[in-house]
Design a protein around this motif. Sequence first.
Motif, PDB file in Angstrom:
ATOM      1  N   GLN A 138      18.270   3.326  -1.101  1.00  0.00           N
ATOM      2  CA  GLN A 138      17.923   4.465  -1.950  1.00  0.00           C
ATOM      3  C   GLN A 138      16.626   4.202  -2.707  1.00  0.00           C
ATOM      4  OE1 GLN A 138      20.920   5.447  -4.826  1.00  0.00           O
ATOM      5  NE2 GLN A 138      19.922   7.333  -5.477  1.00  0.00           N
ATOM      6  N   LYS A 139      16.436   2.974  -3.195  1.00  0.00           N
ATOM      7  CA  LYS A 139      15.248   2.657  -3.992  1.00  0.00           C
ATOM      8  C   LYS A 139      13.979   2.743  -3.152  1.00  0.00           C
ATOM      9  CE  LYS A 139      13.667  -0.571  -7.529  1.00  0.00           C
ATOM     10  NZ  LYS A 139      13.721   0.475  -8.587  1.00  0.00           N
ATOM     11  N   LEU A 140      14.094   2.398  -1.858  1.00  0.00           N
ATOM     12  CA  LEU A 140      12.926   2.401  -0.981  1.00  0.00           C
ATOM     13  C   LEU A 140      12.852   3.651  -0.112  1.00  0.00           C
ATOM     14  CD1 LEU A 140      12.926  -1.350   0.169  1.00  0.00           C
ATOM     15  CD2 LEU A 140      11.529  -0.280  -1.613  1.00  0.00           C
ATOM     16  N   SER A 141      13.741   4.594  -0.357  1.00  0.00           N
ATOM     17  CA  SER A 141      13.776   5.852   0.428  1.00  0.00           C
ATOM     18  C   SER A 141      13.908   5.549   1.920  1.00  0.00           C
ATOM     19  CB  SER A 141      12.507   6.678   0.163  1.00  0.00           C
ATOM     20  OG  SER A 141      12.408   7.019  -1.208  1.00  0.00           O
TER      21      SER A 141
ATOM     22  N   PRO B 241       0.818  -1.211   0.000  1.00  0.00           N
ATOM     23  CA  PRO B 241       0.000   0.000   0.000  1.00  0.00           C
ATOM     24  C   PRO B 241       0.857   1.269   0.000  1.00  0.00           C
ATOM     25  CG  PRO B 241      -0.719  -1.550   1.706  1.00  0.00           C
ATOM     26  CD  PRO B 241       0.590  -2.047   1.192  1.00  0.00           C
ATOM     27  N   GLU B 242       0.251   2.330  -0.438  1.00  0.00           N
ATOM     28  CA  GLU B 242       0.937   3.617  -0.442  1.00  0.00           C
ATOM     29  C   GLU B 242       1.421   3.952   0.967  1.00  0.00           C
ATOM     30  OE1 GLU B 242       2.674   6.844  -2.051  1.00  0.00           O
ATOM     31  OE2 GLU B 242       1.562   5.294  -3.149  1.00  0.00           O
ATOM     32  N   GLY B 243       2.701   4.313   1.067  1.00  0.00           N
ATOM     33  CA  GLY B 243       3.289   4.615   2.361  1.00  0.00           C
ATOM     34  C   GLY B 243       3.893   3.416   3.051  1.00  0.00           C
TER      35      GLY B 243
ATOM     36  N   ARG C 266      18.813   1.442   8.463  1.00  0.00           N
ATOM     37  CA  ARG C 266      17.622   0.604   8.607  1.00  0.00           C
ATOM     38  C   ARG C 266      17.750  -0.665   7.761  1.00  0.00           C
ATOM     39  NH1 ARG C 266      12.904   2.778  10.157  1.00  0.00           N
ATOM     40  NH2 ARG C 266      12.335   0.568  10.308  1.00  0.00           N
ATOM     41  N   VAL C 267      18.245  -0.523   6.549  1.00  0.00           N
ATOM     42  CA  VAL C 267      18.432  -1.688   5.678  1.00  0.00           C
ATOM     43  C   VAL C 267      19.579  -2.552   6.201  1.00  0.00           C
ATOM     44  CG1 VAL C 267      18.782  -2.479   3.304  1.00  0.00           C
ATOM     45  CG2 VAL C 267      17.572  -0.324   3.748  1.00  0.00           C
TER      46      VAL C 267
END
Length: 381
Positions: free
Chosen positions: A66-69, A34-36, A74-75
Amino acid sequence: MSVRRLAEDQVQPGSFSFTEENAAWADATILKYPEGRQQSAVIPLLMRAQEQDGWVTRAAIEFVAQKLSMAYIRVLEVATFYTQFQLKPIGTRAHVQVCGTTPCMLRGSEELIKLCKRKINAEPFERNEDGTLSWEEVECQGACVNAPMVMIFKDSYEDLTPERLEEIIDQFQAGNGQDVKTGTQIDRVFSAPIGGLTSLKNGDAAGKTVPKNSSGAGEVDVPPTKAARPDTTAAETNPALRTPADGETATPDGPTVKRSRKSAAPTSDEETAPISDTAAADARKPGLEDADRPAAIDRPAETDDLKLISGVGPKLEGTLNDLGIYKFSQIAAWTKAECDWVDGYLKFRGRIERDDWIKQADALARGGEAEYIRVFGKKPR
């Protein structure tokens, strides 16, 4: 749990990017959330990065962040927490994950670990001299009844002895890992009892033994069945068990009470209604010589994996192959009449239309998985 850190700088590549196919897959995967909530795709994207490069590099972590902002840390937390992610280079031909949990340990996994130390490297996660093999000890992998077992990439190898595992490692080392039999390595069917069946061995309904099954696991006996019938001897001595006369209903204490004859007897429609021509036609399997049967071809040198079509499993793929259907392009060209014939032959009405085999096959025929992802927004199967 031991501390997990990224590999040394000298083995880290300078950059990372998905291949064209993986990039399309990643975009489609992100759209599932979902969005967000797109950052929830972090684990699938890290796994795809690992499948592409063999391990999760610092550059891959930065790329996914970077792709997931997402913040890089965190990653990094995700990659270092889950042991499914390899944080340093592993064997290019085989990474052997030996289960060391109690069932496997009791069945000899310690000897498998000793073999890996001798044959690959004395330390886990360290590669052999030419970099083709590595190993580690892991927790339960869900095949306890077939212990001991190992995983090599996505396949399991079960019921192992040190000698058999050594043979498997040698095959992977030689580049022939695709030829190794997966699953159990002994004479049993999946997780069936060693030595054959222990139940359902009294014969089938006719008192006969069912022949060997397709796996060659031996004869399967099924206990005979009897048609239900009243015990006339008991009924003669116990009035409570007698069958009531027409228009009467038995009670637990034996006497009967009257009921309406109208409700007792079926209507004439119930007794005499014939089976409709449509129902009879639905129950009739179409013949192989029927004009609506799709055109068959000889088995080509390279066949398509029809299981990529949602709704087609190994059994259906085998049946389609028996009918001379081997390519996505054949299915994509089926007419309505040919779809109806296949539906009837396979004995499921409407599945081809419901699962949209034609559209799926057309996408796979035109551009493989990348085109399927573009059309449907997800990976096939």
